[in-house]
Design a protein around this motif. Structure first.
Motif, PDB file in Angstrom:
ATOM      1  N   GLY A   1       3.161  11.728  -3.699  1.00 11.07           N
ATOM      2  CA  GLY A   1       2.771  13.077  -3.155  1.00 11.07           C
ATOM      3  C   GLY A   1       3.988  13.645  -2.384  1.00 11.07           C
ATOM      4  N   GLU A   2       4.510  12.733  -1.490  1.00 16.52           N
ATOM      5  CA  GLU A   2       5.543  13.241  -0.664  1.00 16.52           C
ATOM      6  C   GLU A   2       6.640  12.389  -0.534  1.00 16.52           C
ATOM      7  N   PRO A   3       7.635  12.334  -1.562  1.00 15.79           N
ATOM      8  CA  PRO A   3       8.694  11.614  -1.635  1.00 15.79           C
ATOM      9  C   PRO A   3       9.727  11.701  -0.710  1.00 15.79           C
ATOM     10  N   ARG A   4      10.191  10.700  -0.036  1.00 17.31           N
ATOM     11  CA  ARG A   4      11.122  10.932   1.169  1.00 17.31           C
ATOM     12  C   ARG A   4      12.633  10.455   0.644  1.00 17.31           C
ATOM     13  N   ASP A   5      12.552   9.263   0.196  1.00 14.00           N
ATOM     14  CA  ASP A   5      13.861   8.678  -0.228  1.00 14.00           C
ATOM     15  C   ASP A   5      14.113   8.695  -1.724  1.00 14.00           C
ATOM     16  N   TRP A   6      13.503   9.455  -2.382  1.00 14.10           N
ATOM     17  CA  TRP A   6      13.561   9.963  -3.840  1.00 14.10           C
ATOM     18  C   TRP A   6      14.972  10.429  -4.126  1.00 14.10           C
ATOM     19  N   LEU A   7      15.327  10.691  -5.383  1.00 14.11           N
ATOM     20  CA  LEU A   7      16.386  11.249  -5.980  1.00 14.11           C
ATOM     21  C   LEU A   7      15.916  12.247  -7.088  1.00 14.11           C
TER      22      LEU A   7
ATOM     23  N   THR B   1      23.075  17.118 -20.608  1.00 10.82           N
ATOM     24  CA  THR B   1      23.979  16.999 -19.474  1.00 10.82           C
ATOM     25  C   THR B   1      23.177  16.735 -18.418  1.00 10.82           C
ATOM     26  N   ILE B   2      23.350  15.635 -17.611  1.00  8.71           N
ATOM     27  CA  ILE B   2      22.511  15.321 -16.392  1.00  8.71           C
ATOM     28  C   ILE B   2      23.403  15.542 -15.172  1.00  8.71           C
ATOM     29  N   PHE B   3      22.783  16.628 -14.374  1.00  8.04           N
ATOM     30  CA  PHE B   3      23.410  16.779 -13.120  1.00  8.04           C
ATOM     31  C   PHE B   3      22.948  15.872 -11.961  1.00  8.04           C
ATOM     32  N   LEU B   4      23.232  14.971 -11.337  1.00  6.73           N
ATOM     33  CA  LEU B   4      22.802  14.281 -10.164  1.00  6.73           C
ATOM     34  C   LEU B   4      23.077  14.960  -8.929  1.00  6.73           C
ATOM     35  N   THR B   5      22.140  14.990  -7.930  1.00  5.85           N
ATOM     36  CA  THR B   5      22.401  15.171  -6.665  1.00  5.85           C
ATOM     37  C   THR B   5      22.332  13.890  -5.582  1.00  5.85           C
ATOM     38  N   ASP B   6      22.761  14.275  -4.367  1.00  3.77           N
ATOM     39  CA  ASP B   6      22.734  13.163  -3.509  1.00  3.77           C
ATOM     40  C   ASP B   6      21.396  13.255  -2.826  1.00  3.77           C
ATOM     41  N   ALA B   7      20.613  13.954  -2.789  1.00  4.51           N
ATOM     42  CA  ALA B   7      19.559  13.857  -1.817  1.00  4.51           C
ATOM     43  C   ALA B   7      18.171  14.516  -2.578  1.00  4.51           C
ATOM     44  N   TRP B   8      17.028  14.187  -2.024  1.00  3.60           N
ATOM     45  CA  TRP B   8      15.924  14.805  -2.430  1.00  3.60           C
ATOM     46  C   TRP B   8      15.901  16.236  -1.952  1.00  3.60           C
ATOM     47  N   ASP B   9      15.506  17.126  -2.555  1.00  2.00           N
ATOM     48  CA  ASP B   9      15.339  18.481  -2.179  1.00  2.00           C
ATOM     49  C   ASP B   9      14.030  18.818  -2.735  1.00  2.00           C
TER      50      ASP B   9
ATOM     51  N   PHE C   1      13.514  10.608  -9.447  1.00  2.00           N
ATOM     52  CA  PHE C   1      13.441   9.017  -9.561  1.00  2.00           C
ATOM     53  C   PHE C   1      13.103   8.504  -8.207  1.00  2.00           C
ATOM     54  N   CYS C   2      12.273   7.443  -7.966  1.00  2.00           N
ATOM     55  CA  CYS C   2      11.871   6.910  -6.953  1.00  2.00           C
ATOM     56  C   CYS C   2      13.122   5.921  -6.431  1.00  2.00           C
ATOM     57  N   SER C   3      13.819   5.695  -6.929  1.00  2.00           N
ATOM     58  CA  SER C   3      14.754   4.722  -6.482  1.00  2.00           C
ATOM     59  C   SER C   3      16.136   4.923  -7.196  1.00  2.00           C
ATOM     60  N   GLN C   4      17.482   4.463  -6.561  1.00  2.00           N
ATOM     61  CA  GLN C   4      18.626   4.582  -7.211  1.00  2.00           C
ATOM     62  C   GLN C   4      18.588   3.443  -8.411  1.00  2.00           C
TER      63      GLN C   4
END
Length: 73
Positions: free
Chosen positions: A13-19, A34-42, A54-57
């Motif tokens: 419900g409240e992802p903190r360290d997700w991607l 194309t998959i565009f990766l970000t460096d942090a959850w927004d 994604f819940c983890s790297q």
């Protein structure tokens, strides 16, 4: 609002360290997606229609490996 990990199915419900990543179609190209990766959850970006969560790297890496295999097939 709950988010679902695209690889393992974990819900949060409240992802903190997700991607968050985005699946984009590249018009006028042989590249289907194309998959565009970000460096942090927004949180705001995570609500976009084409967002992948994604819940983890590790889950993100495994998803990308399977996605590349699918494209190569």
């Amino acid at each position: 609002m709950e988010f679902l990990c695209k690889f393992c199915g974990r819900r949060e419900g409240e992802p903190r360290d997700w991607l968050v990543a985005f699946e984009l179609t590249k018009p006028g190209s042989d590249v289907k997606n194309t998959i565009f990766l970000t460096d942090a959850w927004d949180q705001g970006k995570a609500l976009q229609e084409n967002a992948l969560h994604f819940c983890s790297q590790q889950c993100q890496d495994k998803f990308l490996m399977k996605w590349r295999e699918h494209l190569a097939a």
